[in-house]
Design an enzyme around this catalytic site. Structure first.
Site, PDB file in Angstrom:
ATOM      1  N   GLY A 187       0.930  -1.493   0.269  1.00  0.00           N
ATOM      2  CA  GLY A 187       0.054   0.362  -0.453  1.00  0.00           C
ATOM      3  C   GLY A 187       0.663   1.042  -0.410  1.00  0.00           C
ATOM      4  O   GLY A 187       2.304   1.530  -0.702  1.00  0.00           O
ATOM      5  N   GLY A 188       0.459   2.309   0.537  1.00  0.00           N
ATOM      6  CA  GLY A 188       1.595   3.535   0.858  1.00  0.00           C
ATOM      7  C   GLY A 188       2.582   3.379   1.218  1.00  0.00           C
ATOM      8  O   GLY A 188       3.366   4.228   0.937  1.00  0.00           O
ATOM      9  N   GLY A 422      22.429   9.611 -31.531  1.00  0.00           N
ATOM     10  CA  GLY A 422      22.447  10.539 -30.569  1.00  0.00           C
ATOM     11  C   GLY A 422      22.711   9.797 -29.549  1.00  0.00           C
ATOM     12  O   GLY A 422      23.198  10.090 -28.669  1.00  0.00           O
ATOM     13  N   ALA A 423      23.194   8.040 -29.005  1.00  0.00           N
ATOM     14  CA  ALA A 423      23.311   7.252 -28.016  1.00  0.00           C
ATOM     15  C   ALA A 423      24.923   7.548 -27.913  1.00  0.00           C
ATOM     16  O   ALA A 423      24.993   7.608 -26.452  1.00  0.00           O
ATOM     17  CB  ALA A 423      23.180   5.989 -28.594  1.00  0.00           C
TER      18      ALA A 423
END
Length: 532
Positions: A187-188, A422-423
């Site tokens: 949960g939280g 771009g890499a």
């Protein structure tokens, strides 16, 4: 009732007796607090294969160095049978001690009390400890073994989690924060580990998820076990939530200690240095045979890192997730460095969504804590495909680009073989701010591979030729000869030097020594807006 279920106004509240009598009473009370819950609760913990909270504390800290905070704290909740059970410590042990002789703060849930569930007093103890860690400028370690919010205390338990999350965010980049999952974290409660710098999980006993298997089955119809949904291997190899997965608690806490040895106490300090016993000028002749000159042949970049760093010792982060990039802490000449490296043994070292996110997070963490960056490049580009594009490779790839561009620590790039498109830029090229860039004589820096480039540039000529294959081969050779020779980038100042693989360690150490006093201010701004 257990030994810790004391009535209000009991022994600790007596107003009679001499100082010696009161001191003796205090000693007996503290002994009962240290003893913890009864044999039944401890037996249940053992049958789950888990250590007790005090045993965990002893493994984390240097011997006899732990000082506890608020051991006598008790909840004030009423109703639902809470008045009859008010154990001291309220299910969480908090305090500070020494790890490798340096101060570290820690809180540890005790599953034997209320299943480690968090209530108001429990949360306030953690809040106080976090505030102390921030004020003292020391790392914070959370040993998590709790069943979430204490239902009997209602919204005050939820508010307690909110206070933890707010402090996690405030302390981010100020002091190292480490979460160690040693039981349930659902949960939280799972959001606090997600906000910290590193998360550890122990196989077989740790689970972490937002909604459990029962809810998943009720909503989706899918039947899944706790381990399949949120076990250590799932989060270390699939989701990337856990940076480390360990076989048992002893190994886990030993690895936490190893990690802390690489980290500074806070963002105002440099990471701890060690006297180097491994010679800084040690040659790396093994690298001449270890890495194939053919850019299409795979090898394990871990072998390269092992050869370069002090004593071959490094600590890999997220070793099981996004394996096409390696992120590790190591030492070079006694100084800590963060190593980001392509991994040709996995997807040829191509960057994808997960690898970009993994490396970006690591670069950002190193920059926050003054750890220099060494980037080892052998990357053919970004992984192509519809799934990658639709999954947001542009946005995720930009995370790594942003992290490097924003980093002010010393940054040294080394290109081993291929570095395409771009890499190449994203992997800390000179154009985005690397302080120094080196290359081996096997480097190939280009917009793309020669084969692809020839197909684009000479497409019409190849198509019209009587012997297309011969023309294509000739044009590929021409492109390599003119634009991909190992000295092309050096001639244009985009690589500072072409170095022998055998001189790699010496070159990197000398560069980091020179950059040790680097200072690079950033523009005045509240904060940037990275591509989350």
């Amino acid at each position: 009732m257990t030994a810790l279920d004391e009535r209000p106004g009991g022994p600790a509240g007596r107003a009679d007796g001499s100082m010696r009598e009161r001191d003796a009473e205090l000693a007996r009370l503290k002994a009962r607090v240290l003893e913890g819950p009864g044999d039944r609760e401890t037996g249940l913990q053992r049958r789950k294969g888990k250590l007790t909270v005090r045993e965990r504390i002893d493994l984390l800290f240097d011997k006899d160095s732990f000082t506890e905070v608020e051991p006598l704290r008790r909840h004030r909740a009423r109703g639902f049978g809470m008045e009859a059970k008010r154990p001291y410590s309220d299910g969480v042990v908090t305090g500070w001690g020494q790890v490798h002789g340096r101060t570290v703060f820690a809180y540890a849930h005790d599953f034997r009390m209320f299943g480690g569930a968090l209530g108001e007093a429990h949360a306030q103890k953690i809040h106080k400890l976090m505030d102390l860690a921030e004020a003292a400028g020391a790392p914070l370690v959370g040993l998590c073994d709790g069943a979430g919010a204490r239902i009997q205390e209602g919204v005050t338990a939820l508010a307690g989690y909110g206070g933890i999350f707010q402090r996690n965010a405030r302390m981010s980049g100020v002091v190292p924060q480490i979460s160690v999952i040693m039981g349930p974290c659902a949960g939280g409660a799972a959001y606090s580990p997600a906000l910290t710098d590193f998360t550890f999980m122990v196989r077989d006993i740790a689970q972490m998820f937002i909604t459990g298997p029962d809810v998943v089955e009720a909503v989706t119809g899918a039947s899944v076990t706790h381990a399949e949904l949120g076990g250590a291997d799932v989060h270390a190899g699939v989701s990337g939530v856990a940076a480390f997965a360990c076989d048992d608690e002893e190994e886990c806490l030993a690895t936490v200690r190893d990690l802390l040895a690489f980290l500074p106490s806070n963002n105002r300090e440099l990471p701890p240095e060690q006297l180097p016993e491994d010679p800084a000028d040690r040659r790396n002749d093994r690298l001449l045979d270890l890495v194939p000159a053919d850019p299409g042949r795979a090898y394990d970049m871990r072998d390269v890192i092992e050869e370069i760093v002090d004593h071959g010792d490094f600590l890999e982060v997220h070793a099981g997730w996004a394996t096409n990039v390696i992120c590790a802490f190591a030492r070079l000449g006694g100084r800590v460095a963060g190593v980001v490296a392509s991994q040709p043994a996995s997807f040829a070292g191509a960057l994808d969504i997960d690898a970009s996110a993994k490396a970006a997070r690591f670069v950002q963490t190193c920059d926050a804590f003054n750890i220099p960056l060494v980037t080892l490049v052998d990357v053919p580009g970004f992984l192509p495909g519809v799934e990658q594009e639709h999954g947001g490779i542009i946005r995720h790839g930009a995370k790594l680009l942003y992290a490097y561009c924003n980093a002010t620590v010393p940054r040294v790039q080394l290109i081993l073989r291929k570095a395409y498109g771009g890499a190449y830029i994203v992997m800390d090229s000179r154009s985005i701010g690397a302080d120094l860039s080196y290359a081996w004589p096997t480097n190939e820096i280009a917009v793309m591979g020669a084969e692809g480039a020839a197909n684009v540039i000479f497409r019409r000529e190849i198509a019209a030729a009587a012997d297309p294959q011969a023309v294509r081969a000739e044009r590929i050779a021409e492109y390599k000869r003119e634009l991909m020779h190992p000295y092309y980038a050096a001639e244009r100042g985009l690589v500072d030097d072409v170095v022998s693989p055998a001189d790699t360690r010496r070159t990197l150490i000398r560069s980091l020594e020179m950059l040790a006093s680097k200072h690079q201010p950033l523009p005045s701004r509240k904060h940037g807006n990275p591509p989350f």
